[in-house]
Enzyme design. Structure first.
Site, PDB file in Angstrom:
ATOM      1  CD  GLU A 105      -2.886  -1.225   2.321  1.00 58.41           C
ATOM      2  OE1 GLU A 105      -2.297  -1.455   3.404  1.00 58.41           O
ATOM      3  OE2 GLU A 105      -4.114  -1.106   2.228  1.00 58.41           O
ATOM      4  CD  GLU A 125      -3.175  -6.289   4.168  1.00 58.51           C
ATOM      5  OE1 GLU A 125      -3.237  -7.049   3.175  1.00 58.51           O
ATOM      6  OE2 GLU A 125      -2.569  -5.203   4.144  1.00 58.51           O
TER       7      GLU A 125
HETATM    8  C1  3H9 Z   1      -1.205  -4.755   7.276  1.00 58.01           C
HETATM    9  O1  3H9 Z   1      -0.278  -4.422   6.614  1.00 58.01           O
HETATM   10  C2  3H9 Z   1      -2.430  -3.921   7.520  1.00 58.01           C
HETATM   11  C3  3H9 Z   1      -2.529  -2.735   6.591  1.00 58.01           C
HETATM   12  O2  3H9 Z   1      -3.164  -3.115   5.391  1.00 58.01           O
HETATM   13  C4  3H9 Z   1      -3.388  -1.651   7.168  1.00 58.01           C
HETATM   14  C5  3H9 Z   1      -2.911  -0.950   8.377  1.00 58.01           C
HETATM   15  C6  3H9 Z   1      -3.725   0.290   8.689  1.00 58.01           C
HETATM   16  N1  3H9 Z   1       4.707  -7.262  11.822  1.00 58.01           N
HETATM   17  O3  3H9 Z   1       7.792 -15.073   8.932  1.00 58.01           O
HETATM   18  P1  3H9 Z   1       9.194 -14.931   9.380  1.00 58.01           P
HETATM   19  C7  3H9 Z   1       8.220 -10.971  12.237  1.00 58.01           C
HETATM   20  S1  3H9 Z   1      -1.238  -6.264   8.061  1.00 58.01           S
HETATM   21  C8  3H9 Z   1       5.443  -7.625  12.879  1.00 58.01           C
HETATM   22  O4  3H9 Z   1       9.755 -15.977  10.276  1.00 58.01           O
HETATM   23  P2  3H9 Z   1      10.122 -15.264   6.672  1.00 58.01           P
HETATM   24  C9  3H9 Z   1       7.870 -12.408  12.562  1.00 58.01           C
HETATM   25  O5  3H9 Z   1       6.968 -12.488  13.640  1.00 58.01           O
HETATM   26  C10 3H9 Z   1       0.321  -6.972   7.700  1.00 58.01           C
HETATM   27  N2  3H9 Z   1       6.312  -8.656  12.840  1.00 58.01           N
HETATM   28  O6  3H9 Z   1      10.204 -14.706   8.160  1.00 58.01           O
HETATM   29  C11 3H9 Z   1       9.218 -12.977  12.882  1.00 58.01           C
HETATM   30  O7  3H9 Z   1       9.565 -12.574  14.195  1.00 58.01           O
HETATM   31  P3  3H9 Z   1      10.405 -13.531  15.146  1.00 58.01           P
HETATM   32  C12 3H9 Z   1       0.401  -7.497   6.317  1.00 58.01           C
HETATM   33  C13 3H9 Z   1       6.453  -9.306  11.692  1.00 58.01           C
HETATM   34  O8  3H9 Z   1      11.327 -14.774   5.985  1.00 58.01           O
HETATM   35  C14 3H9 Z   1      10.141 -12.234  11.924  1.00 58.01           C
HETATM   36  O9  3H9 Z   1       9.435 -11.060  11.531  1.00 58.01           O
HETATM   37  N3  3H9 Z   1       1.633  -8.222   6.141  1.00 58.01           N
HETATM   38  C15 3H9 Z   1       5.710  -8.977  10.563  1.00 58.01           C
HETATM   39  O10 3H9 Z   1       9.798 -16.707   6.682  1.00 58.01           O
HETATM   40  C16 3H9 Z   1      10.471 -13.036  10.673  1.00 58.01           C
HETATM   41  O11 3H9 Z   1       9.269 -13.490  10.087  1.00 58.01           O
HETATM   42  C17 3H9 Z   1       1.716  -9.517   6.425  1.00 58.01           C
HETATM   43  O12 3H9 Z   1       0.768 -10.148   6.813  1.00 58.01           O
HETATM   44  C18 3H9 Z   1       4.799  -7.896  10.656  1.00 58.01           C
HETATM   45  N4  3H9 Z   1       4.058  -7.505   9.602  1.00 58.01           N
HETATM   46  O13 3H9 Z   1       8.842 -14.550   6.028  1.00 58.01           O
HETATM   47  C19 3H9 Z   1       3.072 -10.143   6.236  1.00 58.01           C
HETATM   48  N5  3H9 Z   1       6.037  -9.829   9.552  1.00 58.01           N
HETATM   49  O14 3H9 Z   1      11.705 -13.730  14.444  1.00 58.01           O
HETATM   50  C20 3H9 Z   1       3.389 -11.045   7.380  1.00 58.01           C
HETATM   51  C21 3H9 Z   1       6.976 -10.637  10.059  1.00 58.01           C
HETATM   52  O15 3H9 Z   1      10.472 -12.780  16.429  1.00 58.01           O
HETATM   53  N6  3H9 Z   1       4.724 -11.604   7.293  1.00 58.01           N
HETATM   54  N7  3H9 Z   1       7.227 -10.345  11.343  1.00 58.01           N
HETATM   55  O16 3H9 Z   1       9.603 -14.805  15.241  1.00 58.01           O
HETATM   56  C22 3H9 Z   1       5.039 -12.633   6.490  1.00 58.01           C
HETATM   57  O17 3H9 Z   1       4.237 -13.132   5.739  1.00 58.01           O
HETATM   58  C23 3H9 Z   1       6.432 -13.178   6.597  1.00 58.01           C
HETATM   59  O18 3H9 Z   1       6.963 -12.795   7.852  1.00 58.01           O
HETATM   60  C24 3H9 Z   1       7.416 -12.693   5.493  1.00 58.01           C
HETATM   61  C25 3H9 Z   1       8.843 -13.184   5.838  1.00 58.01           C
HETATM   62  C26 3H9 Z   1       6.954 -13.294   4.165  1.00 58.01           C
HETATM   63  C27 3H9 Z   1       7.439 -11.204   5.408  1.00 58.01           C
END
Ligand code: 3H9
Length: 684
Positions: A105, A125
């Protein structure tokens, strides 16, 4: 200005780089850093264009999920986006990794987007029970099409660069690995060409054809009704995209906000956010430091080419790891390998796999009738008949041939790994790797740690899960480990309710309405009543059905009769049998409403989960949730049994268990651990 932002001038281009490990999530500091950078560039008269990029493994992976449920400090994400959109300079997002959610976004606020070929963009999301709440639902259809936006946002899938370019999400894909250099060059070209400032919010051309007609949305809803069942987020996403078509941009944005807030406050989103973090927590084991070595697993041996062995093998083959498959007889070996081939062929037919990938997977199999062929493998998984004597014989044969350091794993579902390990001279190298059927599909891998398992071996098992795309959950040794043990209590109650006169269809409906794909009685028919009752001599409805050669879906029906389309109707024969068995056993008949039936079926699962925790079989309650979600398809929007129990209120669960204990006996005796939590006013 914060330290996580660098601001550099390259000619007339300002390069703003954000560096906030691990994934540049858009928490307060990051948002502030972006706004600071854009404000600085706006006031810099020598700057004609701004490139926004990130360091580390990815461009912003979304809003910071840890901030959800708290009051967010300004600038909030919509303010960041409006700062970027109102920038007087030309703006370019330069992306790598996984720009997701709020990250994408943010990029959509820029005039242009460039990315590396390996970049995968998306609005995931929905997996958190939410919708993109910073303009994503209003902008993606404007940029791509209503169809593409419905697909991408309701599935949450990641879109590779090439597709993103063809859909119009990207304007350019880099031809080299040097993102920053190419982005700066691109910015120079755009400035030189006096390129227009394209604001996605101002584009309406892709929406025009659907204005005034709800047809595309209604068709989409009815086509996906079954898959979307229970997921409020998918419905709200559809409504938000519909608003993008029907309303002016600002009003659409307000509608998106309303729908976003409704989801944010929902129990389903709280559950799905719990699952997001719980999934990432399972790998963290208190006595295994991050620095613990991992043994390389470059080749695998599998003992047993039956359904389980074959399914397990496919996980490794699909990950490009060679597998030696051992059987006792050539015929069994040939059959096992032909089943693997057939399974892959099915994927080719449905377009999920190429013929070349099939060939490559099959070429990684070495068939064998001789244990000596395991002499060089790094890991052996045993998947033979579930009896202790046979397992021990297999492990002792393995012990005689495998190299030092080879990990010996059993896929046992119920047996004691410690006892199996005694049949080897290396109990430190023995663990359980418990797959769930069908093993090539179900995402759970229970890693069972024996008393003597080396920390390095446990660590390797846990990490290996990621290589083969499974979620690991660590278990100590104990009957049924985690998922099978706790879920057994639902099956026992389903059988008991049937004998007490509750209609099997009602039991299935209650579980289906809760969110499972299928109820426990229909599930028995699917698995096969002969398989479920194997080895039992007890008089049960299952055994009576089997004695009539009613084995379930595969033969003559079971509790249900099935037509040629596998539509089921309750079988009058089964209903008569139920009455007969209940009469022979003298089971008192009862009536119960749906709430009562749900509690009868699922509170014992929670109670057993409490025991599993108390005994130290599972490390944490969220591991039990993940085991049930990934191993038994517990509906993700309920958060798993333990999370759900917290939402019901542990005191309510306890009181109901006590009531059931009075009525129906020991099966409901509350776990002392559950009683303790309630007494202390705590949750799981
Ligand atoms: C959003 O954006 C809402 C908006 O539209 C509107 C707002 C108004 N936040 O998965 P991994 C941490 S909603 C905080 O093992 P990978 C994760 O917990 C969001 N922390 O790595 C982990 O911590 P720890 C939309 C986050 O390489 C560490 O990072 N976005 C977030 O296998 C490593 O993560 C998503 O839903 C976050 N957003 O995969 C994306 N993301 O090491 C969610 C990650 O302490 N994330 N962490 O356990 C993912 O899908 C995967 O983490 C990603 C990397 C593909 C990015």
């Amino acid at each position: 200005m914060t330290t996580l932002q660098t601001y550099e001038i390259h000619g007339d281009v300002a390069l703003i780089t954000i560096d906030s490990p691990p994934v540049n999530a858009l928490g307060y500091d990051v948002r502030k850093a972006i706004v600071d950078g854009f404000e600085k560039a706006a006031g810099d008269s020598g700057v004609n264009a701004i490139v926004l990029t990130c360091k580390g493994r990815t461009f912003f992976a979304g809003a910071d999920i840890r901030e959800f449920g708290t009051t967010q400090k300004s600038p909030v994400l919509p303010e960041v986006i409006s700062t970027i959109e109102s920038s007087p300079k030309l703006t370019i997002a330069a992306m790598h990794g996984t720009p997701l959610g709020g990250g994408l976004e943010t990029a959509l606020a820029c005039h242009y987007r460039i990315a590396l070929p390996t970049t995968r963009v998306g609005l995931p999301e929905v997996h958190l029970g939410l919708l993109p709440g910073a303009g994503g639902t209003q902008k993606l259809p404007r940029l791509t099409s209503v169809e593409a936006a419905l697909d991408i946002i309701t599935s949450g899938r990641q879109v590779k660069s090439e597709e993103a370019l063809s859909l119009g999400i990207l304007d350019k894909v880099c031809s080299s690995e040097d993102l920053v250099k190419e982005a700066l060059g691109y910015a120079n070209d755009l400035v030189a060409d006096n390129a227009p400032r394209v604001l996605v919010r101002e584009r309406n051309d892709k929406l025009a054809e659907h204005k005034g007609s709800a047809e595309i949305f209604n068709t989409f809803r009815s086509k996906n009704a079954r898959r979307f069942r229970g997921f409020l987020a998918k419905e709200n996403i559809t409504k938000a995209i519909q608003a993008a078509v029907e309303l002016p941009f600002e009003e659409g944005l307000m509608r998106e906000r309303e729908l976003f807030m409704e989801l944010m406050e929902s129990r389903a989103s709280a559950a799905q956010r719990h699952v997001f973090f719980a999934e990432r927590e399972t790998i963290k084991i208190p006595d295994i430091p991050k620095t613990t070595p991992v043994r390389a697993i470059d080749s695998v041996g599998i003992v047993g080419a039956g359904t389980m062995g074959g399914g397990i093998a496919m996980n490794f083959l699909s990950a490009g790891i060679p597998v030696t498959m051992l059987e006792q007889k050539q015929e069994a070996l040939d059959h096992g390998i032909s089943v693997i081939q057939k399974n892959y062929q099915r994927s080719v037919k449905s377009g999920r796999m190429s013929e070349a990938a099939l060939e490559s997977c099959m070429s990684l199999i070495t068939p064998s009738l001789d244990y000596a062929d395991f002499s060089t493998v790094d890991l052996v998984i045993e998947a033979v008949f579930e009896t202790m004597e046979i397992k021990k014989a297999v492990f002792s044969s393995l012990d005689a041939v495998v190299k030092d350091g080879c990990i010996l794993a059993s896929n046992t579902s119920y047996l004691d790994i410690n006892e199996i390990a005694t049949s080897t001279s290396r109990p430190q190298d023995v663990i359980g790797l418990h797959f769930f059927s069908p093993a090539n599909i179900m995402p759970l891998l229970e890693v069972v740690r024996g008393e003597k398992s080396d920390l390095e071996v446990i660590n390797t098992g846990m990490r290996l899960a990621k290589t083969i795309r499974k979620t690991p959950v660590l278990s100590r040794v104990g009957w049924g480990f985690i998922a099978n043990r706790v879920m057994k209590f639902r099956s026992l109650q389903a059988d008991s309710l049937v004998l007490q006169g509750i209609n099997p269809e009602t039991i299935d409906k209650v579980i289906y309405d809760y969110g499972f794909a299928m109820g426990p009685i229909a599930m028995k028919d699917l698995v096969g009543l002969d398989v479920i009752g194997r080895g039992s001599t007890e008089l049960t409805v299952d055994s009576e059905l089997v004695s009539m050669d009613r084995l379930g879906q595969k033969k003559n029906g079971g509790y249900y009769d099935y037509d040629e389309n596998r539509q089921r109707t309750l079988s009058p024969i089964a209903m008569d049998l139920i009455k007969e068995v209940a009469a022979k056993k003298g089971v008192k008949q009862i009536t119960a409403d749906e709430d009562e039936i749900l509690a009868r079926l699922l509170y014992p699962v929670i109670n057993e989960g409490a025991k599993v925790l108390d005994e130290g079989i599972a490390l944490r309650s969220s591991d039990i949730d993940i085991a049930c979600i990934k191993g038994y398809n517990w509906p993700v929007y309920q958060g798993g049994p333990m999370f759900w129990a917290n939402t019901v209120g542990l005191d309510n669960v306890l009181n109901k268990l006590r009531e059931f204990e009075q009525q129906y006996g020991d099966a409901f005796t509350p776990s002392p651990y559950l009683e303790k939590l309630v007494a202390e006013g705590k949750e799981f």
